[in-house]
Design a protein around this motif. Structure first.
Motif, short mmCIF file in Angstrom:
data_model
loop_
_atom_site.label_atom_id
_atom_site.label_comp_id
_atom_site.label_asym_id
_atom_site.label_seq_id
_atom_site.Cartn_x
_atom_site.Cartn_y
_atom_site.Cartn_z
N ALA A 57 27.07 -48.61 -8.20
CA ALA A 57 27.44 -48.72 -9.61
C ALA A 57 26.35 -49.38 -10.43
CB ALA A 57 28.75 -49.50 -9.74
N ASN A 58 25.49 -50.16 -9.80
CA ASN A 58 24.38 -50.81 -10.49
C ASN A 58 23.08 -50.03 -10.36
OD1 ASN A 58 25.05 -53.84 -11.50
ND2 ASN A 58 26.34 -53.31 -9.74
N GLY A 59 23.17 -48.77 -10.00
CA GLY A 59 22.00 -47.90 -10.00
C GLY A 59 21.19 -47.90 -8.73
N VAL A 60 21.70 -48.47 -7.65
CA VAL A 60 20.98 -48.49 -6.38
C VAL A 60 21.38 -47.27 -5.55
CG1 VAL A 60 20.51 -49.79 -4.29
CG2 VAL A 60 20.88 -51.00 -6.44
N ASP A 61 20.39 -46.55 -5.08
CA ASP A 61 20.63 -45.39 -4.21
C ASP A 61 20.72 -45.88 -2.77
OD1 ASP A 61 20.88 -42.93 -3.05
OD2 ASP A 61 18.78 -42.37 -3.29
N VAL A 62 21.95 -45.95 -2.23
CA VAL A 62 22.18 -46.48 -0.89
C VAL A 62 22.20 -45.33 0.12
CG1 VAL A 62 23.69 -47.84 0.59
CG2 VAL A 62 23.50 -48.39 -1.84
N GLU A 63 21.29 -45.39 1.10
CA GLU A 63 21.26 -44.41 2.18
C GLU A 63 21.67 -45.11 3.47
OE1 GLU A 63 17.44 -42.63 2.52
OE2 GLU A 63 17.25 -42.23 0.37
N THR A 64 22.68 -44.56 4.14
CA THR A 64 23.15 -45.18 5.38
C THR A 64 22.60 -44.43 6.58
OG1 THR A 64 25.17 -43.81 5.36
CG2 THR A 64 25.26 -45.95 4.27
N HIS A 65 22.17 -45.19 7.57
CA HIS A 65 21.61 -44.62 8.81
C HIS A 65 22.15 -45.41 10.00
CE1 HIS A 65 18.78 -42.31 6.37
NE2 HIS A 65 18.50 -43.45 5.71
N THR A 66 22.37 -44.70 11.10
CA THR A 66 22.96 -45.33 12.29
C THR A 66 22.03 -45.31 13.50
OG1 THR A 66 24.02 -43.23 12.89
CG2 THR A 66 25.31 -44.78 11.56
N SER A 67 20.81 -44.86 13.34
CA SER A 67 19.87 -44.88 14.46
C SER A 67 18.49 -45.20 13.94
CB SER A 67 19.86 -43.54 15.20
OG SER A 67 19.24 -42.54 14.41
N ILE A 68 17.66 -45.75 14.80
CA ILE A 68 16.31 -46.11 14.40
C ILE A 68 15.47 -44.88 14.10
CG2 ILE A 68 15.46 -46.20 16.76
CD1 ILE A 68 14.49 -48.46 13.77
N ASP A 69 15.79 -43.76 14.73
CA ASP A 69 15.07 -42.52 14.44
C ASP A 69 15.34 -42.07 13.01
OD1 ASP A 69 14.02 -42.44 17.00
OD2 ASP A 69 15.69 -41.26 17.78
N GLU A 70 16.59 -42.19 12.55
CA GLU A 70 16.90 -41.84 11.16
C GLU A 70 16.17 -42.77 10.20
OE1 GLU A 70 21.08 -41.89 10.64
OE2 GLU A 70 21.49 -40.31 12.12
N VAL A 71 16.13 -44.06 10.53
CA VAL A 71 15.44 -45.02 9.66
C VAL A 71 13.95 -44.71 9.62
CG1 VAL A 71 14.87 -47.46 9.36
CG2 VAL A 71 17.17 -46.80 10.06
N ARG A 72 13.37 -44.37 10.77
CA ARG A 72 11.94 -44.04 10.80
C ARG A 72 11.64 -42.84 9.89
NH1 ARG A 72 11.51 -42.75 15.79
NH2 ARG A 72 10.68 -44.67 16.67
N ALA A 73 12.50 -41.82 9.97
CA ALA A 73 12.29 -40.64 9.12
C ALA A 73 12.46 -40.97 7.65
CB ALA A 73 13.26 -39.53 9.53
N ALA A 74 13.44 -41.82 7.33
CA ALA A 74 13.64 -42.20 5.92
C ALA A 74 12.50 -43.04 5.40
CB ALA A 74 14.97 -42.93 5.78
#
Length: 397
Positions: A57-74
């Motif tokens: 609601a305050n303009g932050v784009d929240v991306e959720t990830h559940t593995s380190i591989d997803e975080v690495r790609a992001a």
């Protein structure tokens, strides 16, 4: 069955039931998925959906990830305005933490909630974790931008002390205990802090370590200044990578779980207790009390009473076939002994010997000892009388 035996059997069954219940409870607890706190999709008291909703609601784009591989790609596709939060470190293995540190160099900030000392070392953060054991309320006593002087937070369950080589580290929410000043008075001595802010270094980006996970959950976020502190920590960048490690991130780079982290600490003692209980149950059920001790009966039981009781049972069950077979077998056994025959001799051999001793035809003897079964009570009585007469005549050679 005596009263003692009944109580013993009842106690064994109760023990078996308790062991079974304990086993099922241990299995149920062991299979409960860990790391549910601060789940960004969970709207329950332990989830983090409320904080995610306020950030968006305050303009932050929240991306959720559940593995380190997803975080690495992001992180590989990040822009210049990105922060990372490890919302629940229960499933953060040291290999995943090392990868996160390497891939997050250059982000605006990385926020880690309640990390352990081993996780801090993997993140190259010069600090030591000291668990408290219970969530407490602490005042900030600092002004570092993300935390204002006078802020208070509830739910601090871990404290951190910066290392000697941690230059520029800032602490907030110090945990204090009364200390004797040596003159009879009391002063407050600091023993770690609930929040540790580390500046960027060649090893890691700016890092904020917060000693709470429950403090930012849906059930507690509205208390004290928890919501304001969370928004300042996580809402400074327009893009936030919300890292909620799954259980697969507990595995190290060699494919082995770290320090048995896939199982709770109590699992091994619980398993040992269940195994010990089963061994005790087996010993109790299988123990020998020594040789049987003869004890005189309180009354004299005539031998014929057993025969009469069996006869009444056969009559009540109308089992003439079984009664006739018992009579014939008993007669044959006694006649074998009287005529000097072996127990292994066939019925035909015994019949010929009886025929020679009584003068009756062999066919008549066979009809008595191995003929058709009686069809009514009268026929059964006649058979019993004939067998008794045959046995009496066998005494006369």
């Amino acid at each position: 069955m005596s009263a003692v035996a009944r109580w013993r059997r009842t106690g064994l069954w109760v023990l078996a039931v308790l062991v079974g219940i304990a086993s099922l409870a241990a299995i149920a607890i062991a299979t409960t998925p860990p790391g549910e706190a601060m789940d960004p999709d969970d709207v329950g008291p332990a989830g983090g959906a409320a904080l995610v909703a306020v950030l968006e609601a305050n303009g932050v784009d929240v991306e959720t990830h559940t593995s380190i591989d997803e975080v690495r790609a992001a992180l590989a596709a990040r822009d210049d305005d990105t922060s990372v939060v490890v919302a629940n470190t229960s499933n953060l293995g040291t290999a995943a933490a090392t990868t996160l540190r390497q891939e997050s160099l250059g982000v605006d900030r990385i926020v880690v909630l309640s990390p352990s000392t081993s996780q801090l070392r993997a993140l190259r953060a010069d600090a030591t974790a000291l668990p408290i054991g219970a969530g407490v309320r602490v005042e900030s006593r600092c002004d570092i931008g993300t935390v204002d002087e006078g802020d208070s937070i509830i739910g601090i369950d871990a404290r951190y002390e910066p290392g000697n080589g941690s230059t520029g580290a800032r602490v907030c929410f110090p945990l204090t205990v009364p200390a004797d000043d040596g003159e009879g008075g009391d002063e407050e001595g600091e023993h770690g802090a609930g929040l540790l802010d580390l500046p960027s270094s060649p090893a890691h980006p700016p890092m904020t370590i917060v000693g709470t996970t429950t403090g930012f959950t849906n059930g507690v976020i509205t208390e004290e200044h928890n919501a304001a502190i969370a928004l300042r920590l996580l809402g400074a960048s327009t893009r936030l990578l919300w890292y909620q490690p799954a259980v697969t991130d507990l595995v190290d780079s060699d494919g082995e779980a770290e320090d048995g982290a896939l199982l709770p600490a109590w699992f091994a003692p619980a398993l040992a207790l269940v195994a010990f209980s089963l061994v005790v149950l087996a010993l109790v059920r299988g123990r020998r009390l020594g040789r049987l001790v003869r004890e005189p009966l309180p009354v004299v039981v005539r031998a014929v009473e057993t025969t009469e009781s069996r006869g009444r049972l056969y009559r009540r069950a109308q089992d003439r076939t079984r009664a006739a077979a018992v009579l014939r077998l008993a007669t044959l056994d006694r006649l074998r002994t009287r005529l000097g025959l072996r127990r292994s001799d066939s019925v035909e051999t015994v019949a010929r010997a009886i025929s020679a001793a009584t003068g009756r035809p062999v066919s008549e003897v066979l009809d008595l000892v191995a003929g058709p079964h009686p069809t009514d009570d009268a026929a059964l009585v006649r058979l019993a009388q004939d067998l008794s007469d045959l046995e009496e005549k066998a005494h006369r050679p």
